[in-house]
Scaffold this motif. Structure first.
Motif, PDB file in Angstrom:
ATOM      1  N   VAL A 143     -70.578  56.799 121.226  1.00  0.00           N
ATOM      2  CA  VAL A 143     -69.553  57.803 120.952  1.00  0.00           C
ATOM      3  C   VAL A 143     -68.907  58.393 122.199  1.00  0.00           C
ATOM      4  CG1 VAL A 143     -71.202  59.719 120.745  1.00  0.00           C
ATOM      5  CG2 VAL A 143     -69.016  59.812 119.523  1.00  0.00           C
ATOM      6  N   ASP A 144     -69.659  58.621 123.266  1.00  0.00           N
ATOM      7  CA  ASP A 144     -69.068  59.224 124.461  1.00  0.00           C
ATOM      8  C   ASP A 144     -68.071  58.273 125.130  1.00  0.00           C
ATOM      9  OD1 ASP A 144     -70.698  61.652 124.356  1.00  0.00           O
ATOM     10  OD2 ASP A 144     -72.357  60.319 124.865  1.00  0.00           O
ATOM     11  N   ILE A 145     -68.469  57.021 125.230  1.00  0.00           N
ATOM     12  CA  ILE A 145     -67.582  56.005 125.811  1.00  0.00           C
ATOM     13  C   ILE A 145     -66.347  55.812 124.944  1.00  0.00           C
ATOM     14  CG2 ILE A 145     -67.351  53.549 126.311  1.00  0.00           C
ATOM     15  CD1 ILE A 145     -68.955  54.891 128.409  1.00  0.00           C
ATOM     16  N   MET A 146     -66.539  55.716 123.626  1.00  0.00           N
ATOM     17  CA  MET A 146     -65.418  55.454 122.733  1.00  0.00           C
ATOM     18  C   MET A 146     -64.455  56.636 122.657  1.00  0.00           C
ATOM     19  SD  MET A 146     -66.196  52.456 122.333  1.00  0.00           S
ATOM     20  CE  MET A 146     -64.554  52.169 121.686  1.00  0.00           C
ATOM     21  N   THR A 147     -64.960  57.849 122.873  1.00  0.00           N
ATOM     22  CA  THR A 147     -64.076  59.014 122.912  1.00  0.00           C
ATOM     23  C   THR A 147     -63.182  58.949 124.145  1.00  0.00           C
ATOM     24  OG1 THR A 147     -65.791  60.302 121.781  1.00  0.00           O
ATOM     25  CG2 THR A 147     -63.977  61.524 122.772  1.00  0.00           C
ATOM     26  N   TYR A 148     -63.765  58.535 125.263  1.00  0.00           N
ATOM     27  CA  TYR A 148     -62.961  58.341 126.483  1.00  0.00           C
ATOM     28  C   TYR A 148     -61.905  57.256 126.261  1.00  0.00           C
ATOM     29  CZ  TYR A 148     -61.728  56.527 131.101  1.00  0.00           C
ATOM     30  OH  TYR A 148     -61.029  56.085 132.203  1.00  0.00           O
ATOM     31  N   TYR A 159     -57.960  68.020 124.890  1.00  0.00           N
ATOM     32  CA  TYR A 159     -58.476  68.980 123.917  1.00  0.00           C
ATOM     33  C   TYR A 159     -58.232  68.534 122.474  1.00  0.00           C
ATOM     34  CZ  TYR A 159     -53.581  70.628 123.936  1.00  0.00           C
ATOM     35  OH  TYR A 159     -52.214  70.702 123.870  1.00  0.00           O
ATOM     36  N   ARG A 160     -57.401  67.497 122.297  1.00  0.00           N
ATOM     37  CA  ARG A 160     -57.152  66.975 120.955  1.00  0.00           C
ATOM     38  C   ARG A 160     -57.879  65.663 120.696  1.00  0.00           C
ATOM     39  NH1 ARG A 160     -50.907  66.982 120.892  1.00  0.00           N
ATOM     40  NH2 ARG A 160     -51.247  65.324 119.367  1.00  0.00           N
ATOM     41  N   VAL A 161     -58.815  65.305 121.569  1.00  0.00           N
ATOM     42  CA  VAL A 161     -59.654  64.121 121.361  1.00  0.00           C
ATOM     43  C   VAL A 161     -61.112  64.574 121.415  1.00  0.00           C
ATOM     44  CG1 VAL A 161     -60.223  61.796 122.131  1.00  0.00           C
ATOM     45  CG2 VAL A 161     -57.900  62.682 122.460  1.00  0.00           C
ATOM     46  N   ILE A 162     -61.787  64.499 120.279  1.00  0.00           N
ATOM     47  CA  ILE A 162     -63.130  65.059 120.119  1.00  0.00           C
ATOM     48  C   ILE A 162     -64.085  63.952 119.686  1.00  0.00           C
ATOM     49  CG2 ILE A 162     -64.536  66.644 118.741  1.00  0.00           C
ATOM     50  CD1 ILE A 162     -61.994  68.371 118.414  1.00  0.00           C
ATOM     51  N   GLY A 163     -65.233  63.878 120.341  1.00  0.00           N
ATOM     52  CA  GLY A 163     -66.266  62.942 119.920  1.00  0.00           C
ATOM     53  C   GLY A 163     -67.366  63.662 119.158  1.00  0.00           C
ATOM     54  N   ALA A 164     -67.961  62.976 118.174  1.00  0.00           N
ATOM     55  CA  ALA A 164     -69.052  63.593 117.406  1.00  0.00           C
ATOM     56  C   ALA A 164     -70.207  63.997 118.311  1.00  0.00           C
ATOM     57  CB  ALA A 164     -69.546  62.628 116.329  1.00  0.00           C
ATOM     58  N   GLY A 165     -70.410  63.235 119.382  1.00  0.00           N
ATOM     59  CA  GLY A 165     -71.396  63.600 120.396  1.00  0.00           C
ATOM     60  C   GLY A 165     -72.757  63.965 119.839  1.00  0.00           C
ATOM     61  N   THR A 278     -66.633  66.055 124.828  1.00  0.00           N
ATOM     62  CA  THR A 278     -65.327  66.514 125.299  1.00  0.00           C
ATOM     63  C   THR A 278     -65.150  66.152 126.765  1.00  0.00           C
ATOM     64  OG1 THR A 278     -63.853  68.449 125.326  1.00  0.00           O
ATOM     65  CG2 THR A 278     -66.105  68.801 126.045  1.00  0.00           C
ATOM     66  N   HIS A 279     -63.933  66.255 127.246  1.00  0.00           N
ATOM     67  CA  HIS A 279     -63.619  65.929 128.630  1.00  0.00           C
ATOM     68  C   HIS A 279     -64.178  67.027 129.535  1.00  0.00           C
ATOM     69  CE1 HIS A 279     -60.703  65.567 132.122  1.00  0.00           C
ATOM     70  NE2 HIS A 279     -61.129  64.329 131.985  1.00  0.00           N
ATOM     71  N   ILE A 280     -65.151  66.669 130.396  1.00  0.00           N
ATOM     72  CA  ILE A 280     -65.863  67.721 131.128  1.00  0.00           C
ATOM     73  C   ILE A 280     -65.547  67.758 132.625  1.00  0.00           C
ATOM     74  CG2 ILE A 280     -67.741  67.604 129.451  1.00  0.00           C
ATOM     75  CD1 ILE A 280     -69.475  66.372 131.692  1.00  0.00           C
ATOM     76  N   LYS A 281     -64.588  66.974 133.060  1.00  0.00           N
ATOM     77  CA  LYS A 281     -64.236  67.008 134.481  1.00  0.00           C
ATOM     78  C   LYS A 281     -63.806  68.420 134.881  1.00  0.00           C
ATOM     79  CE  LYS A 281     -61.165  64.862 137.897  1.00  0.00           C
ATOM     80  NZ  LYS A 281     -60.094  63.849 138.118  1.00  0.00           N
ATOM     81  N   ILE A 299     -64.096  75.487 118.670  1.00  0.00           N
ATOM     82  CA  ILE A 299     -63.151  74.617 117.971  1.00  0.00           C
ATOM     83  C   ILE A 299     -62.228  75.442 117.081  1.00  0.00           C
ATOM     84  CG2 ILE A 299     -62.905  72.682 116.390  1.00  0.00           C
ATOM     85  CD1 ILE A 299     -64.186  71.939 119.058  1.00  0.00           C
ATOM     86  N   GLY A 300     -60.927  75.188 117.213  1.00  0.00           N
ATOM     87  CA  GLY A 300     -59.924  75.859 116.385  1.00  0.00           C
ATOM     88  C   GLY A 300     -58.838  74.894 115.978  1.00  0.00           C
ATOM     89  N   SER A 301     -57.703  75.416 115.552  1.00  0.00           N
ATOM     90  CA  SER A 301     -56.642  74.586 114.987  1.00  0.00           C
ATOM     91  C   SER A 301     -56.015  73.627 115.995  1.00  0.00           C
ATOM     92  CB  SER A 301     -55.551  75.471 114.381  1.00  0.00           C
ATOM     93  OG  SER A 301     -55.001  76.317 115.376  1.00  0.00           O
ATOM     94  N   SER A 302     -56.130  73.909 117.283  1.00  0.00           N
ATOM     95  CA  SER A 302     -55.564  73.032 118.301  1.00  0.00           C
ATOM     96  C   SER A 302     -56.584  72.040 118.846  1.00  0.00           C
ATOM     97  CB  SER A 302     -54.990  73.856 119.458  1.00  0.00           C
ATOM     98  OG  SER A 302     -55.991  74.670 120.037  1.00  0.00           O
ATOM     99  N   GLY A 303     -57.815  72.096 118.342  1.00  0.00           N
ATOM    100  CA  GLY A 303     -58.874  71.216 118.814  1.00  0.00           C
ATOM    101  C   GLY A 303     -59.895  72.013 119.608  1.00  0.00           C
ATOM    102  N   VAL A 304     -60.191  71.550 120.820  1.00  0.00           N
ATOM    103  CA  VAL A 304     -61.126  72.276 121.685  1.00  0.00           C
ATOM    104  C   VAL A 304     -60.384  73.435 122.336  1.00  0.00           C
ATOM    105  CG1 VAL A 304     -62.637  72.144 123.697  1.00  0.00           C
ATOM    106  CG2 VAL A 304     -62.480  70.191 122.135  1.00  0.00           C
TER     107      VAL A 304
END
Length: 337
Positions: A143-148, A159-165, A278-281, A299-304
């Motif tokens: 999941v982490d790789i596929m989210t990237y 912030y609009r790409v979320i992985g189940a993680g 999520t993107h943690i850089k 998490i809200g309406s815009s994602g993260v």
């Protein structure tokens, strides 16, 4: 075209009724065990009023749709459709991707990542073409790789790409801690973060019950010096998915309920906290690479909306950094192919 029966039954008064845009439309890509469980969970909990189920096997998607559709009188009559055509997903608020191989056993992560990257190269551009304003939720493994990969292929803001993680593993973690303490899970605060799987990081330094940090009671909690062996709980969490797969071939309902809760937080702008990939850089933990790992996120309406800045121990920070380095190297191999 409106039939005679419909005309006789109802008086049509709202102009443009059939073109009204649904604000909580959800599309699920992949009609396998996990995708179908997620679809059913969303509908059963009345989280969405319009759901699309997409699969390259159109017959499978249609069969699952009909199975649910025939009981819609018990589901507040949501609109359900299925197809292999991504045009059906047009204007989705949320797109959940479950497609691809789920085989991520020992030594198979890189192989599965390569297979699913090829699948994502086909489906992600189609998804974004139809729903450029959507929020992507990635469930496919690893999941982490596929989210990237989804982030790079979609060109969406991170912030609009979320992985189940570790969303489900954290729920298991909290449940097992509460079980040992003989309290309700809701009284516990406990997270598993970082890389999904065996290298995940149980944040023992922050485990608390009703505001009391357990390390104030047991300073050795979760360490090799702990006589009560609380570390065993993390081992149980890691092995639990393997056990579920052995017993019933594939886990589905735990993930379905977790993702449904996440979707509700988005559609209702709940600002709820979940440990998701999520993107943690540039985050507090010193990671300077474009990688996706799990951290507690609002998490809200815009994602993260926000990433929570946890106070981690040096060991926990080191584990996060090692996972980030590994992810970065694997990502380079996949994107350079």
């Amino acid at each position: 075209m409106m039939t005679t029966t419909v005309k006789a039954l109802m008086t049509h008064v709202a102009p443009g009724l059939h073109s009204t845009r649904c604000t909580n439309k959800v599309s699920v890509i992949g009609a396998g065990t996990v995708g179908t469980a997620i679809a059913f969970s969303l509908l059963a909990q009345n989280i969405t009023s319009e759901l699309v189920l997409i699969d390259k096997n159109e017959s499978l998607a249609r069969g699952e749709m009909l199975d649910i559709q025939h009981a819609t009188m018990y589901l507040n009559s949501p609109q359900i459709s299925s197809s292999s055509d991504y045009a059906t997903t047009h204007d989705s608020k949320i797109v959940i991707v479950t497609a691809g191989s789920q085989n991520v056993g020992a030594g198979k992560i890189e192989c599965t990542a390569r297979q699913n990257t090829d699948i994502f190269k086909e489906i992600i551009p189609k998804v974004v073409t139809q729903s450029p304003d959507c929020i992507l939720i990635i469930v496919s493994q690893p999941v982490d790789i596929m989210t990237y990969i989804a982030w790079k292929l979609s060109d969406l803001p991170p912030y609009r790409v979320i992985g189940a993680g570790t969303i489900l593993d954290s729920a298991r973690f909290r449940y097992l801690i509460a079980q040992r303490l003989e309290v309700e899970p809701s009284t516990c605060q406990a997270f598993i973060i970082g890389e999904y799987g065996r290298k995940s990081v149980p944040v023992w330094s922050a485990v608390s019950v009703s505001g009391v940090r357990l390390r104030e009671v047991n300073p050795n909690l979760g360490t090799d010096d702990d006589p009560e062996d609380w570390q065993e709980i993390h081992k149980q969490v890691v092995e639990s998915n393997i056990e579920v797969c052995k017993l019933k071939h594939a886990g589905s309902w735990g993930m379905a309920l977790s993702i449904s809760r996440l979707v509700r937080a988005i559609t209702e702008d709940l600002r709820e906290c979940f440990p998701i990939s999520t993107h943690i850089k540039g985050c507090r933990h010193g990671v300077d690479k474009d990688v996706f790992l799990s951290l507690p996120c609002i998490i809200g309406s815009s994602g993260v909306v926000n990433i929570v800045r946890q106070n981690l121990s040096d060991l926990e920070k080191d584990m996060i950094q090692k996972s980030a380095d590994y992810m970065n190297e694997l990502q380079k191999k996949l994107m350079d192919r």
